[in-house]
Structures are given as structure tokens and as C-alpha cells.
Design an enzyme around this catalytic site. Structure first.
Site, PDB file in Angstrom:
ATOM      1  N   GLY A  28      -1.964  10.268  10.170  1.00 31.74           N
ATOM      2  CA  GLY A  28      -3.399  10.295  10.193  1.00 31.74           C
ATOM      3  C   GLY A  28      -3.538   8.901  10.156  1.00 31.74           C
ATOM      4  N   HIS A  31       0.910  -1.016  -0.064  1.00 33.13           N
ATOM      5  CA  HIS A  31       0.184   0.039  -0.057  1.00 33.13           C
ATOM      6  C   HIS A  31       0.839   1.233   0.163  1.00 33.13           C
ATOM      7  CE1 HIS A  31      -3.662   2.366   0.867  1.00 33.13           C
ATOM      8  NE2 HIS A  31      -2.938   3.070   1.602  1.00 33.13           N
ATOM      9  N   LEU A  53      -8.254   3.228   5.735  1.00 40.02           N
ATOM     10  CA  LEU A  53      -9.623   3.051   5.499  1.00 40.02           C
ATOM     11  C   LEU A  53      -9.751   3.212   3.832  1.00 40.02           C
ATOM     12  CD1 LEU A  53     -10.715   5.830   7.968  1.00 40.02           C
ATOM     13  CD2 LEU A  53     -11.088   3.310   8.172  1.00 40.02           C
ATOM     14  N   ARG A  56     -13.422   5.263  -9.491  1.00 36.38           N
ATOM     15  CA  ARG A  56     -13.329   4.226  -8.464  1.00 36.38           C
ATOM     16  C   ARG A  56     -14.848   4.189  -7.726  1.00 36.38           C
ATOM     17  NH1 ARG A  56      -8.223   1.790  -8.630  1.00 36.38           N
ATOM     18  NH2 ARG A  56      -8.237   1.278  -6.450  1.00 36.38           N
ATOM     19  N   GLU A 111      -4.271  -5.236  -8.658  1.00 35.83           N
ATOM     20  CA  GLU A 111      -4.646  -4.735  -7.376  1.00 35.83           C
ATOM     21  C   GLU A 111      -5.419  -5.970  -6.522  1.00 35.83           C
ATOM     22  OE1 GLU A 111      -6.903  -1.197  -6.939  1.00 35.83           O
ATOM     23  OE2 GLU A 111      -6.459  -0.777  -9.094  1.00 35.83           O
TER      24      GLU A 111
END
Length: 288
Positions: free
Chosen positions: A85, A76, A93, A117, A236
Site C-alpha cells: 500500500g 519508520h 502518509l 494523537r 520522535e
């Protein structure tokens, strides 16, 4: 191999400190390094996903490593300024999550790509949107990331992403097994495992989806089987909802400066993944 190199990586991960042995004759095809020409402008996205066609497996000639899918690493990408954050939330998230307190400081996706998306569906009009998932690459040389580090124009990327230095990004690494085990533990049900796998950008019309447990497993095995294909660089893995930060086992960074910036951010956490300096992940392929 458990020996750790000066970059913080286990020996089998670091080609600099632990170079591989000279190749010997083998019937197994060699893995071809990604070419710089693979960085390119993507095709147009689609707003609606149809159910995927049946997935065929690789041939015996190209099949490799598909006997241990759980150890497949997933990656990621985020900017270092987004890391506080993420740690404050304790989770990665999905874009569409209602749990966002603050959006990422540096948004990698362009507004048009975000919209595509959010509109694209994983397996039909009544299914989850792509944006309902946390996205991972299946390679540290994924083509979107290559377009950032090679400073190639890509309409999927924001102005911030195009203007940022590759060295200011970090790569959060986990494995398929970590995700599967967490889902089973959270649900208390081995049949509750669910994620999707694609063979291309999740918003593109031509992309195939493995959207069920069986089809995702088959597509992941197919991608791992044919390492000479560009497909794994486009692919992905999409985890619905969120991914606990505790599943991250390693944070890849470009240099000591970034490692020294990341470690204090992790200092107060109970879970501290290894922070590893590994420059090859952050240079364009033409420089490697």
C-alpha cells in the site's frame, strides 16, 4: 567504509560482519546499550499541547556527534503487509491525510492511541495535530518497538501489533538531511524547512516539542549529545503531511525470508532502496 556485508549493510552498520575494534582509553563516555527493563507501560497521554519551554543543550562532557545532525538516521516502523500500500501510494502518509485510498492492513496503533494523537497539538491549540505528521523514531531500539519485539503490553499498541511476530515488521530508514533537502526542493525556498522533534511520545503530557526550525534543531542536538539517556529511545521526529518513498534509503528486515518477500514488492519501482538483513534490530535487547 563502503564494503558491503552479507546482510546487505554497509560495513559500518553491521556489527556482526564488521565487529568494532577493541575499545581504547578515551575521555569520551561509552554508549550504554539499552536495557530490557526500558520496555514499560507508558504514562497517560494528553489531548492538548502547550508551547514548549526553552530547550537547554547538553554539557561538554556528554555532547557527541551533534556536529552532523543531517546524518541522523530516522526510522519508520511498519508491518510487511502494509508495504504494498505504501508503494502504491509512493508516500508515507500522515494518519489524518485525505490521500488515503486504503488504511494500513496492520494498524500498529491502538484506537485510543490514534485518538490521542489526533487530539494532541504540536505547539498550541491552533497548531497541527500530531496525527498530521508522519512519525519516525530516532533509534532502531525505540521503546515502542522494543515493547513489540519483547511482547510487552503497551496500551499504545493495537491487538494486531501485540500478536504479530517482530520478524514480520520492516524498518524504513532515511536521514534528517534527506527530509530537509526534499522540503527545500519542493518549496523552492531554503526557509521552508519544517519538522518537529520530541523528547518523548508525542501524545504524552510531559513531552517537550521542538516545533520550529531552530527549536527542533536544538532538541535534536540535545538528544544526540546525551546518548546515555533514555530520551532518544522515546523521541520522535514528525514530518508534516507526507514523506515520499524516494527518501527511504534502506529497508531493514529480520531474515532472508523477509528480504526475499520484500524484494519482489520493490521490483517494479524506479527507486529501490537497499534491503538489509540485520537481526539485532528485531530481537529484544535482553537477547543481544
Amino acid at each position: 567504509m563502503n564494503e558491503e556485508c552479507i546482510h546487505g549493510l554497509d560495513g559500518e552498520l553491521c556489527a556482526l560482519c564488521f565487529p568494532p575494534a577493541a575499545p581504547v582509553a578515551s575521555t569520551v563516555p561509552a554508549v550504554r546499550a539499552p536495557r530490557a527493563s526500558r520496555a514499560r507501560t507508558p504514562e497517560a497521554p494528553t489531548a492538548l499541547r502547550t508551547v514548549v519551554a526553552p530547550i537547554t543543550t547538553g554539557t561538554a562532557k556528554t555532547k557527541r556527534h551533534d556536529d552532523n545532525v543531517g546524518e541522523q538516521r530516522i526510522y519508520h516502523l511498519t508491518h510487511i503487509r502494509n508495504l504494498p500500500g505504501i508503494l502504491a501510494t509512493g508516500r508515507l502518509l500522515a494518519d489524518s491525510s485525505d490521500d488515503w485510498a486504503d488504511r494500513p492492513v496492520v494498524d500498529i496503533s491502538s484506537p485510543a492511541n490514534r485518538d490521542a494523537r489526533r487530539d494532541a497539538r504540536v505547539s498550541g491549540p491552533d497548531s497541527l495535530a500530531v496525527a498530521d505528521h508522519v512519525p519516525f523514531f530516532l533509534s532502531p531500539n525505540a521503546l515502542v518497538w522494543e515493547n513489540i519485539r519483547a511482547q510487552s503490553l503497551d496500551p499504545r499498541l493495537s491487538d494486531d501489533a501485540h500478536e504479530a511476530a517482530a520478524f514480520d515488521f520492516v524498518i524504513l530508514v532515511s536521514t534528517v538531511k534527506k527530509v530537509l533537502d526534499q522540503q527545500v526542493a519542493a518549496a523552492g525556498d531554503p526557509s521552508a524547512v519544517h519538522f518537529a522533534v520530541t523528547d518523548g511520545d508525542a501524545a504524552f503530557a510531559a513531552t517537550r516539542f521542538g516545533a520550529t526550525a531552530d527549536s527542533a534543531d536544538r532538541l535534536l542536538r540535545t538528544l544526540r549529545a546525551d546518548l546515555d539517556s533514555d530520551a532518544i529511545l522515546k523521541a520522535e521526529l514528525l514530518v508534516p503531511g507526507e514523506v515520499p518513498f524516494g527518501l527511504i534509503t534502506l529497508i531493514g528486515v529480520a531474515n532472508d525470508r523477509v528480504r526475499d518477500a520484500v524484494k519482489p514488492i520493490l521490483a517494479t519501482l524506479g527507486h529501490k532502496p537497499k534491503v538489509a538483513v540485520y537481526p539485532p534490530w528485531f530481537h529484544p535487547t535482553e537477547e543481544l
